[in-house]
Design a protein around this motif. Structure first.
Motif, PDB file in Angstrom:
ATOM      1  N   TYR A  93       8.394   6.119   5.391  1.00  0.00           N
ATOM      2  CA  TYR A  93       7.795   7.411   5.072  1.00  0.00           C
ATOM      3  C   TYR A  93       8.884   8.408   4.695  1.00  0.00           C
ATOM      4  O   TYR A  93      10.054   8.266   5.062  1.00  0.00           O
ATOM      5  CB  TYR A  93       6.917   7.928   6.219  1.00  0.00           C
ATOM      6  N   ARG A  94       8.454   9.454   3.957  1.00  0.00           N
ATOM      7  CA  ARG A  94       9.411  10.416   3.411  1.00  0.00           C
ATOM      8  C   ARG A  94       8.690  11.701   3.055  1.00  0.00           C
ATOM      9  O   ARG A  94       7.574  11.675   2.537  1.00  0.00           O
ATOM     10  CB  ARG A  94      10.074   9.838   2.162  1.00  0.00           C
ATOM     11  N   TYR A  95       9.346  12.840   3.314  1.00  0.00           N
ATOM     12  CA  TYR A  95       8.824  14.124   2.873  1.00  0.00           C
ATOM     13  C   TYR A  95       9.515  14.532   1.573  1.00  0.00           C
ATOM     14  O   TYR A  95      10.745  14.492   1.474  1.00  0.00           O
ATOM     15  CB  TYR A  95       9.061  15.216   3.924  1.00  0.00           C
ATOM     16  N   TRP A 155       0.821  -1.197   0.000  1.00  0.00           N
ATOM     17  CA  TRP A 155       0.000   0.000   0.000  1.00  0.00           C
ATOM     18  C   TRP A 155       0.858   1.252   0.000  1.00  0.00           C
ATOM     19  O   TRP A 155       2.052   1.206   0.308  1.00  0.00           O
ATOM     20  CB  TRP A 155      -1.001   0.003   1.147  1.00  0.00           C
ATOM     21  N   ALA A 156       0.242   2.370  -0.357  1.00  0.00           N
ATOM     22  CA  ALA A 156       0.919   3.664  -0.362  1.00  0.00           C
ATOM     23  C   ALA A 156      -0.107   4.748  -0.073  1.00  0.00           C
ATOM     24  O   ALA A 156      -1.239   4.696  -0.567  1.00  0.00           O
ATOM     25  CB  ALA A 156       1.593   3.923  -1.713  1.00  0.00           C
ATOM     26  N   ALA A 157       0.285   5.733   0.730  1.00  0.00           N
ATOM     27  CA  ALA A 157      -0.587   6.844   1.080  1.00  0.00           C
ATOM     28  C   ALA A 157       0.173   8.150   0.924  1.00  0.00           C
ATOM     29  O   ALA A 157       1.414   8.177   0.958  1.00  0.00           O
ATOM     30  CB  ALA A 157      -1.100   6.694   2.514  1.00  0.00           C
ATOM     31  N   GLU A 162       6.781  -0.034   0.534  1.00  0.00           N
ATOM     32  CA  GLU A 162       8.120  -0.083  -0.028  1.00  0.00           C
ATOM     33  C   GLU A 162       8.435   1.262  -0.672  1.00  0.00           C
ATOM     34  O   GLU A 162       7.538   1.905  -1.238  1.00  0.00           O
ATOM     35  CB  GLU A 162       8.237  -1.197  -1.077  1.00  0.00           C
ATOM     36  N   PRO A 163       9.681   1.730  -0.603  1.00  0.00           N
ATOM     37  CA  PRO A 163      10.040   2.990  -1.251  1.00  0.00           C
ATOM     38  C   PRO A 163       9.631   3.013  -2.716  1.00  0.00           C
ATOM     39  O   PRO A 163       9.710   1.999  -3.419  1.00  0.00           O
ATOM     40  CB  PRO A 163      11.562   3.052  -1.084  1.00  0.00           C
ATOM     41  N   LEU A 164       9.215   4.201  -3.183  1.00  0.00           N
ATOM     42  CA  LEU A 164       8.688   4.333  -4.544  1.00  0.00           C
ATOM     43  C   LEU A 164       9.783   4.460  -5.592  1.00  0.00           C
ATOM     44  O   LEU A 164       9.511   4.270  -6.779  1.00  0.00           O
ATOM     45  CB  LEU A 164       7.764   5.559  -4.616  1.00  0.00           C
ATOM     46  N   ILE A 218       0.850   6.119  -7.662  1.00  0.00           N
ATOM     47  CA  ILE A 218       0.289   4.838  -8.092  1.00  0.00           C
ATOM     48  C   ILE A 218       0.990   4.264  -9.319  1.00  0.00           C
ATOM     49  O   ILE A 218       1.209   3.044  -9.386  1.00  0.00           O
ATOM     50  CB  ILE A 218      -1.227   4.989  -8.356  1.00  0.00           C
ATOM     51  N   SER A 219       1.381   5.105 -10.287  1.00  0.00           N
ATOM     52  CA  SER A 219       1.879   4.536 -11.538  1.00  0.00           C
ATOM     53  C   SER A 219       3.173   5.136 -12.071  1.00  0.00           C
ATOM     54  O   SER A 219       3.905   4.465 -12.799  1.00  0.00           O
ATOM     55  CB  SER A 219       0.801   4.657 -12.634  1.00  0.00           C
ATOM     56  N   ARG A 220       3.524   6.374 -11.757  1.00  0.00           N
ATOM     57  CA  ARG A 220       4.674   7.015 -12.391  1.00  0.00           C
ATOM     58  C   ARG A 220       6.031   6.651 -11.799  1.00  0.00           C
ATOM     59  O   ARG A 220       7.008   6.500 -12.550  1.00  0.00           O
ATOM     60  CB  ARG A 220       4.502   8.535 -12.370  1.00  0.00           C
ATOM     61  N   PRO A 221       6.205   6.518 -10.475  1.00  0.00           N
ATOM     62  CA  PRO A 221       7.545   6.209  -9.938  1.00  0.00           C
ATOM     63  C   PRO A 221       8.085   4.875 -10.449  1.00  0.00           C
ATOM     64  O   PRO A 221       7.327   3.989 -10.862  1.00  0.00           O
ATOM     65  CB  PRO A 221       7.297   6.173  -8.423  1.00  0.00           C
TER      66      PRO A 221
END
Length: 264
Positions: free
Chosen positions: A211-213, A4-6, A225-227, A18-21
């Motif tokens: 998490y990351r800013y 998952w990703a938020a 998982e990292p993008l 969702i799709s570009r990274p």
């Protein structure tokens, strides 16, 4: 296990997560790197907040990598707070109602993990949901029960304590009637204003959370998982911790369901 990703911050297009990274959520649906199963093809979902207090919700049973509608929605929809999920079922059937995120009133919730032996005590778990929230019980997963139990325990007023008490109830039922592992959890949830994430396990294996800013996007990403594989500044949320991201930034605190919960 699921992925998952938020995101919470300045509005961006959903596709930016969702799709570009390079290691986007769609990429993780086919080639996850930090879970037992590399493929998460049992459905997907996204919940996003915009002009209304309740989240928009789009879910389907197809693999995320093969659904052109998901890419089209992600390309056009912009949001400052959204949750997205790709599913690998741990036993419950593949249906739209079993796809995350789940939504009730202004809240949405998604989960990666399992409650050991859930089918052996599903009736008892369902009966613990308060009547006012049971109307939102549409599927058959342990994740949806966890969400509705947290609402029953006061999620709207005490997000940290309510989730801790809900986990303690389900873990207690698993210890009494189920199997190991009794509880493995990484979860993210929101009321449209604040994004929360938690990581916990009853054994030594807790699903991953980072998490990351991003200064470029001016927002926070919280992910399984990292993008991007070449970004080295992701912070790991350690097991037994909860993350809160609001207008004033991000803060961690201890998260110990056994300390806050009661016996099931």
């Amino acid at each position: 296990m699921c992925r998952w990703a938020a995101y919470h911050g300045t509005p961006i297009f959903l596709e930016d997560v969702i799709s570009r990274p390079g290691h986007s959520l769609i990429a993780q649906s086919a080639h996850a790197e930090e879970c037992k199963t590399a493929t998460n093809g049992d459905g997907f979902g996204v919940a996003w907040y915009d002009a209304r207090p309740e989240p928009g919700l789009y879910r389907d049973v197809y693999p995320a990598w093969s659904d052109p509608n998901l890419r089209a929605v992600a390309h056009h929809v912009r949001s400052g707070l959204f949750l997205s999920h790709v599913r690998a079922s741990t036993g419950s059937c593949i249906s739209r109602n079993n796809c995350h995120p789940f939504a009730a009133r202004r809240w949405c919730f998604m989960h990666n993990g399992q409650v050991g032996g859930f089918e052996a005590f599903r009736k008892q778990a369902d009966m613990a949901i308060a009547d006012e929230f049971y109307t939102y019980r549409k599927g058959s997963t342990d994740s949806e029960v966890l969400f509705l139990l947290a609402l029953s325990e006061g999620l709207e007023h005490d997000p940290h304590g309510a989730l801790a008490r809900a986990i303690a109830r389900l873990e207690g039922l698993s210890r009494a009637h189920g199997t190991t592992p009794h509880m493995r959890l990484s979860a993210a949830f929101s009321d449209g204003q604040t994004l929360y994430a938690a990581r916990y396990s009853s054994d030594h294996i807790a699903p991953s959370v980072y998490y990351r800013y991003s200064h470029a996007r001016q927002g926070w990403a919280v992910v399984s998982e990292p993008l991007e594989t070449d970004e080295g500044d992701w912070t790991e949320l350690r097991p037994g911790r909860m993350l809160t991201i609001g207008a004033e930034g991000a803060a961690e605190r201890d998260f110990a369901p056994a300390d806050l919960g009661r016996a099931a």
